[in-house]
Design a protein around this motif. Structure first.
Motif, short mmCIF file in Angstrom:
data_model
loop_
_atom_site.label_atom_id
_atom_site.label_comp_id
_atom_site.label_asym_id
_atom_site.label_seq_id
_atom_site.Cartn_x
_atom_site.Cartn_y
_atom_site.Cartn_z
N LYS A 1 -15.71 76.82 27.09
CA LYS A 1 -16.09 75.94 25.82
C LYS A 1 -15.05 74.91 25.52
O LYS A 1 -15.58 73.81 25.33
CB LYS A 1 -16.48 76.86 24.87
CG LYS A 1 -17.84 77.96 25.05
CD LYS A 1 -17.67 78.59 23.72
CE LYS A 1 -19.02 79.67 23.93
NZ LYS A 1 -19.10 80.66 22.81
N ARG A 2 -13.83 75.22 25.84
CA ARG A 2 -12.60 74.45 25.37
C ARG A 2 -12.65 73.18 26.29
O ARG A 2 -12.39 72.11 26.01
CB ARG A 2 -11.35 75.21 25.08
CG ARG A 2 -11.33 76.14 23.99
CD ARG A 2 -9.89 76.67 23.86
NE ARG A 2 -9.42 77.28 24.98
CZ ARG A 2 -9.40 78.69 25.27
NH1 ARG A 2 -9.90 79.29 23.96
NH2 ARG A 2 -8.91 79.41 26.16
N PHE A 3 -13.32 73.60 27.33
CA PHE A 3 -13.02 72.22 28.62
C PHE A 3 -14.32 71.54 28.43
O PHE A 3 -14.42 70.34 28.28
CB PHE A 3 -12.98 73.06 29.97
CG PHE A 3 -12.89 72.28 31.01
CD1 PHE A 3 -11.81 71.43 31.53
CD2 PHE A 3 -14.12 71.66 31.47
CE1 PHE A 3 -11.77 70.59 32.49
CE2 PHE A 3 -13.92 70.61 32.76
CZ PHE A 3 -12.96 70.17 33.31
N TYR A 4 -15.58 72.14 28.66
CA TYR A 4 -16.61 71.45 28.80
C TYR A 4 -17.25 70.86 27.52
O TYR A 4 -18.00 69.79 27.58
CB TYR A 4 -17.92 72.28 29.20
CG TYR A 4 -17.75 72.70 30.79
CD1 TYR A 4 -17.75 71.77 31.63
CD2 TYR A 4 -17.00 73.90 31.16
CE1 TYR A 4 -17.66 72.00 33.11
CE2 TYR A 4 -16.81 74.20 32.72
CZ TYR A 4 -17.01 73.20 33.42
OH TYR A 4 -16.75 73.32 34.91
N GLY A 5 -17.10 71.48 26.20
CA GLY A 5 -17.45 70.84 24.93
C GLY A 5 -16.74 69.57 24.88
O GLY A 5 -17.59 68.58 24.60
N PRO A 6 -15.42 69.29 24.94
CA PRO A 6 -15.03 67.90 24.44
C PRO A 6 -15.28 67.11 25.71
O PRO A 6 -15.61 65.66 25.63
CB PRO A 6 -13.71 68.01 24.64
CG PRO A 6 -13.17 69.42 24.15
CD PRO A 6 -14.39 70.20 25.03
N LEU A 7 -15.25 67.49 27.09
CA LEU A 7 -15.55 66.52 28.40
C LEU A 7 -16.82 65.83 28.06
O LEU A 7 -17.15 64.82 28.46
CB LEU A 7 -15.37 67.41 29.50
CG LEU A 7 -15.60 66.42 31.02
CD1 LEU A 7 -14.29 65.58 30.93
CD2 LEU A 7 -15.57 67.43 32.04
#
Length: 262
Positions: free
Chosen positions: A23-29
Protein backbone atom coordinates in the motif's frame (compact mmCIF):
# COMPACT_ATOMS: atom_id res chain seq x y z
CA UNK A 1 -18.92 -0.89 -15.91
CA UNK A 2 -16.37 -2.25 -18.39
CA UNK A 3 -17.57 -5.11 -20.60
CA UNK A 4 -15.17 -7.97 -21.35
CA UNK A 5 -15.24 -10.17 -24.43
CA UNK A 6 -13.98 -13.74 -24.18
CA UNK A 7 -10.19 -13.70 -24.09
CA UNK A 8 -9.86 -10.07 -23.02
CA UNK A 9 -7.66 -9.28 -20.01
CA UNK A 10 -10.16 -8.40 -17.30
CA UNK A 11 -8.27 -8.36 -13.99
CA UNK A 12 -4.81 -8.17 -12.43
CA UNK A 13 -3.44 -8.60 -8.94
CA UNK A 14 -0.05 -8.70 -7.28
CA UNK A 15 1.05 -11.29 -4.69
CA UNK A 16 3.15 -9.69 -1.94
CA UNK A 17 4.77 -10.79 1.33
CA UNK A 18 3.72 -7.53 3.03
CA UNK A 19 0.38 -5.90 2.19
CA UNK A 20 1.03 -2.72 4.15
CA UNK A 21 4.34 -2.20 2.35
CA UNK A 22 2.46 -2.73 -0.91
CA UNK A 23 0.00 0.00 0.00
CA UNK A 24 2.84 2.40 0.83
CA UNK A 25 4.30 1.79 -2.64
CA UNK A 26 1.30 1.60 -4.97
CA UNK A 27 -0.85 4.21 -3.23
CA UNK A 28 1.44 7.18 -3.94
CA UNK A 29 2.71 5.84 -7.27
CA UNK A 30 -0.66 5.15 -8.91
CA UNK A 31 -3.09 7.21 -6.83
CA UNK A 32 -4.69 4.06 -5.43
CA UNK A 33 -6.93 3.70 -2.44
CA UNK A 34 -7.62 0.36 -0.84
CA UNK A 35 -10.60 -1.66 0.26
CA UNK A 36 -10.85 -3.66 3.45
CA UNK A 37 -8.80 -6.90 3.29
CA UNK A 38 -10.79 -10.11 2.96
CA UNK A 39 -9.45 -12.47 5.68
CA UNK A 40 -11.16 -15.45 4.04
CA UNK A 41 -9.19 -14.97 0.80
CA UNK A 42 -5.62 -14.61 2.07
CA UNK A 43 -6.21 -10.93 2.85
CA UNK A 44 -7.24 -10.07 -0.70
CA UNK A 45 -7.38 -6.27 -0.87
CA UNK A 46 -9.10 -4.49 -3.74
CA UNK A 47 -7.43 -1.39 -5.18
CA UNK A 48 -9.27 1.67 -6.52
CA UNK A 49 -8.53 4.70 -8.65
CA UNK A 50 -11.18 7.43 -8.46
CA UNK A 51 -13.44 4.96 -6.61
CA UNK A 52 -13.25 2.47 -9.51
CA UNK A 53 -11.82 -1.03 -9.08
CA UNK A 54 -8.48 -1.43 -10.85
CA UNK A 55 -7.00 -4.60 -9.33
CA UNK A 56 -5.91 -6.07 -6.02
CA UNK A 57 -3.06 -6.71 -3.61
CA UNK A 58 -2.78 -10.25 -2.25
CA UNK A 59 -0.87 -11.29 0.86
CA UNK A 60 1.05 -14.44 -0.04
CA UNK A 61 -0.30 -17.39 1.99
CA UNK A 62 3.04 -19.17 1.59
CA UNK A 63 6.40 -17.41 1.54
CA UNK A 64 7.69 -19.84 -1.07
CA UNK A 65 5.21 -18.46 -3.61
CA UNK A 66 6.55 -15.85 -6.06
CA UNK A 67 6.18 -12.12 -5.56
CA UNK A 68 4.55 -11.39 -8.89
CA UNK A 69 1.84 -9.66 -10.87
CA UNK A 70 -0.88 -11.94 -12.32
CA UNK A 71 -3.21 -11.23 -15.24
CA UNK A 72 -6.62 -12.86 -15.80
CA UNK A 73 -8.42 -13.39 -19.10
CA UNK A 74 -12.21 -13.32 -19.38
CA UNK A 75 -14.15 -16.48 -20.11
CA UNK A 76 -17.89 -17.13 -20.41
CA UNK A 77 -17.26 -20.67 -19.11
CA UNK A 78 -14.19 -21.17 -16.91
CA UNK A 79 -14.61 -24.95 -16.85
CA UNK A 80 -14.64 -25.16 -20.63
CA UNK A 81 -11.56 -22.94 -20.79
CA UNK A 82 -9.81 -25.20 -18.24
CA UNK A 83 -10.49 -28.18 -20.50
CA UNK A 84 -9.17 -26.25 -23.50
CA UNK A 85 -5.98 -25.46 -21.56
CA UNK A 86 -5.42 -29.16 -20.88
CA UNK A 87 -6.15 -30.13 -24.47
CA UNK A 88 -3.69 -27.53 -25.80
CA UNK A 89 -0.86 -28.82 -23.61
CA UNK A 90 -1.12 -26.45 -20.64
CA UNK A 91 -1.59 -27.17 -16.96
CA UNK A 92 -4.37 -26.09 -14.60
CA UNK A 93 -3.07 -25.92 -11.05
CA UNK A 94 -5.94 -24.14 -9.29
CA UNK A 95 -9.67 -24.27 -9.96
CA UNK A 96 -12.08 -23.96 -11.47
CA UNK A 97 -13.02 -22.42 -8.12
CA UNK A 98 -16.09 -20.35 -7.37
CA UNK A 99 -15.14 -17.19 -5.50
CA UNK A 100 -18.32 -16.46 -3.59
CA UNK A 101 -20.84 -14.53 -5.68
CA UNK A 102 -18.12 -12.72 -7.61
CA UNK A 103 -17.14 -15.29 -10.25
CA UNK A 104 -15.16 -18.43 -11.01
CA UNK A 105 -11.36 -18.51 -11.18
CA UNK A 106 -8.76 -20.75 -12.82
CA UNK A 107 -4.98 -20.46 -12.48
CA UNK A 108 -2.96 -22.13 -15.20
CA UNK A 109 0.36 -22.34 -16.99
CA UNK A 110 0.98 -22.57 -20.71
CA UNK A 111 3.33 -25.23 -22.17
CA UNK A 112 6.33 -22.87 -21.88
CA UNK A 113 5.67 -22.04 -18.21
CA UNK A 114 3.88 -18.70 -18.49
CA UNK A 115 1.36 -18.40 -15.63
CA UNK A 116 -2.00 -16.69 -16.14
CA UNK A 117 -5.51 -16.66 -14.74
CA UNK A 118 -8.98 -17.15 -16.20
CA UNK A 119 -11.98 -15.31 -14.77
CA UNK A 120 -15.66 -16.04 -15.39
CA UNK A 121 -17.20 -12.94 -13.89
CA UNK A 122 -20.52 -12.88 -12.07
CA UNK A 123 -21.05 -10.05 -9.59
CA UNK A 124 -17.55 -8.74 -10.41
CA UNK A 125 -16.85 -8.87 -14.17
CA UNK A 126 -13.41 -7.29 -13.79
CA UNK A 127 -11.85 -3.83 -13.96
CA UNK A 128 -14.15 -0.84 -13.58
CA UNK A 129 -11.44 1.36 -15.11
CA UNK A 130 -8.69 0.59 -17.60
CA UNK A 131 -6.45 2.21 -20.24
CA UNK A 132 -5.90 5.36 -18.19
CA UNK A 133 -3.54 6.58 -15.45
CA UNK A 134 -3.67 4.37 -12.37
CA UNK A 135 -5.15 1.39 -14.21
CA UNK A 136 -4.28 -1.64 -16.34
CA UNK A 137 -3.33 -0.83 -19.94
CA UNK A 138 -1.72 -3.90 -21.54
CA UNK A 139 -0.17 -7.32 -20.97
CA UNK A 140 2.37 -9.39 -22.85
CA UNK A 141 3.94 -12.80 -22.55
CA UNK A 142 7.73 -13.02 -22.81
CA UNK A 143 9.07 -16.45 -23.76
CA UNK A 144 12.08 -18.14 -25.34
CA UNK A 145 9.76 -20.52 -27.21
CA UNK A 146 7.12 -18.65 -29.24
CA UNK A 147 6.79 -21.63 -31.57
CA UNK A 148 5.14 -23.53 -28.70
CA UNK A 149 3.38 -20.63 -26.98
CA UNK A 150 1.70 -19.09 -30.04
CA UNK A 151 -0.43 -22.11 -31.05
CA UNK A 152 -1.47 -22.60 -27.42
CA UNK A 153 -3.07 -19.16 -27.04
CA UNK A 154 -4.70 -19.34 -30.44
CA UNK A 155 -6.24 -22.69 -29.47
CA UNK A 156 -7.38 -21.71 -25.95
CA UNK A 157 -8.69 -18.19 -26.60
CA UNK A 158 -9.15 -18.22 -30.37
CA UNK A 159 -6.97 -15.16 -30.85
CA UNK A 160 -6.34 -13.78 -34.30
CA UNK A 161 -2.70 -12.79 -34.50
CA UNK A 162 -0.46 -10.29 -36.25
CA UNK A 163 3.31 -10.57 -36.42
CA UNK A 164 5.20 -7.35 -35.66
CA UNK A 165 8.86 -7.29 -36.57
CA UNK A 166 10.51 -10.37 -38.04
CA UNK A 167 9.75 -13.82 -36.65
CA UNK A 168 12.97 -15.08 -35.11
CA UNK A 169 14.59 -11.64 -35.43
CA UNK A 170 15.80 -9.14 -32.84
CA UNK A 171 12.24 -7.92 -32.26
CA UNK A 172 9.85 -10.85 -32.59
CA UNK A 173 6.42 -9.74 -31.33
CA UNK A 174 2.95 -11.15 -31.98
CA UNK A 175 -0.18 -9.13 -31.21
CA UNK A 176 -3.31 -10.98 -30.08
CA UNK A 177 -6.71 -9.79 -31.32
CA UNK A 178 -9.99 -10.88 -29.74
CA UNK A 179 -11.76 -13.51 -31.84
CA UNK A 180 -15.18 -11.85 -31.61
CA UNK A 181 -13.99 -8.25 -31.59
CA UNK A 182 -13.46 -5.77 -34.40
CA UNK A 183 -10.05 -5.22 -35.94
CA UNK A 184 -7.90 -3.50 -33.35
CA UNK A 185 -9.69 -5.13 -30.37
CA UNK A 186 -6.41 -6.30 -28.88
CA UNK A 187 -6.00 -8.69 -25.97
CA UNK A 188 -2.24 -8.48 -25.51
CA UNK A 189 0.93 -9.71 -27.09
CA UNK A 190 3.83 -12.13 -27.08
CA UNK A 191 7.50 -11.13 -27.11
CA UNK A 192 10.41 -13.45 -27.86
CA UNK A 193 12.79 -13.23 -24.90
CA UNK A 194 16.14 -11.53 -25.42
CA UNK A 195 18.83 -14.24 -25.81
CA UNK A 196 20.92 -12.29 -23.28
CA UNK A 197 18.25 -12.64 -20.56
CA UNK A 198 19.37 -14.65 -17.51
CA UNK A 199 18.96 -18.38 -18.07
CA UNK A 200 16.94 -18.68 -14.86
CA UNK A 201 14.32 -16.14 -16.01
CA UNK A 202 11.16 -18.11 -16.85
CA UNK A 203 8.46 -17.29 -19.36
CA UNK A 204 6.24 -14.65 -17.78
CA UNK A 205 3.44 -12.16 -18.30
CA UNK A 206 4.15 -8.48 -17.77
CA UNK A 207 1.42 -6.11 -16.62
CA UNK A 208 1.56 -2.50 -17.90
CA UNK A 209 0.00 0.13 -15.62
CA UNK A 210 -0.84 3.65 -16.71
CA UNK A 211 0.76 6.78 -15.26
CA UNK A 212 0.46 10.50 -16.00
CA UNK A 213 4.19 10.95 -16.61
CA UNK A 214 6.57 8.02 -17.10
CA UNK A 215 9.74 9.89 -16.12
CA UNK A 216 8.22 11.18 -12.91
CA UNK A 217 6.84 7.72 -12.13
CA UNK A 218 10.27 6.13 -12.60
CA UNK A 219 11.78 8.63 -10.18
CA UNK A 220 8.96 7.97 -7.74
CA UNK A 221 9.54 4.20 -7.94
CA UNK A 222 13.11 4.78 -6.74
CA UNK A 223 11.94 7.10 -3.97
CA UNK A 224 9.45 4.48 -2.78
CA UNK A 225 12.07 1.75 -2.51
CA UNK A 226 11.61 0.08 -5.89
CA UNK A 227 14.02 -0.29 -8.81
CA UNK A 228 14.02 0.90 -12.42
CA UNK A 229 15.09 -2.05 -14.59
CA UNK A 230 15.02 -0.17 -17.90
CA UNK A 231 14.93 3.65 -18.06
CA UNK A 232 12.02 5.50 -19.68
CA UNK A 233 11.86 5.23 -23.46
CA UNK A 234 9.33 6.35 -26.03
CA UNK A 235 7.61 3.82 -28.28
CA UNK A 236 4.84 4.14 -30.89
CA UNK A 237 2.41 3.13 -28.11
CA UNK A 238 3.57 5.30 -25.22
CA UNK A 239 6.50 6.23 -23.01
CA UNK A 240 7.33 3.33 -20.72
CA UNK A 241 9.79 2.01 -18.13
CA UNK A 242 10.20 -1.47 -16.69
CA UNK A 243 10.33 -1.35 -12.89
CA UNK A 244 10.23 -3.46 -9.75
CA UNK A 245 8.19 -2.59 -6.67
CA UNK A 246 9.57 -2.36 -3.13
CA UNK A 247 9.12 -6.13 -2.64
CA UNK A 248 10.40 -7.44 -5.97
CA UNK A 249 7.31 -7.69 -8.22
CA UNK A 250 8.06 -6.66 -11.80
CA UNK A 251 5.73 -4.51 -13.89
CA UNK A 252 5.86 -1.68 -16.43
CA UNK A 253 4.63 1.90 -16.13
CA UNK A 254 3.39 3.58 -19.31
CA UNK A 255 2.24 7.06 -20.28
CA UNK A 256 -0.09 6.43 -23.20
CA UNK A 257 -0.18 10.11 -24.16
CA UNK A 258 3.49 10.29 -25.21
CA UNK A 259 4.29 8.27 -28.31
CA UNK A 260 7.13 8.22 -30.80
CA UNK A 261 4.90 10.02 -33.28
CA UNK A 262 3.87 12.86 -31.03
Amino acid sequence: MVEFAAGAPCWADVMLPDLEAGKRFYGPLLGWTFGKPDPDRHRYTLTYRDDKAVGALVAKPDGRMPTVWNVYFASPDARATARAIHEAGGQVFAGPEQVGPFGTMVMAADPVGGVFGVWEGARRPGFSLKDSPGSFCWTELTTRDPETADPFYRAVFGYRTEQIGRAGGAFDYEVWTLPDGPDGAYAGGRLRMDPQAPAALPAHFTVLLGVEDCDEAADQVLGLGGKVRTPPRTSPYGRLAEVTDNQGARFTVIDLSRTAEG
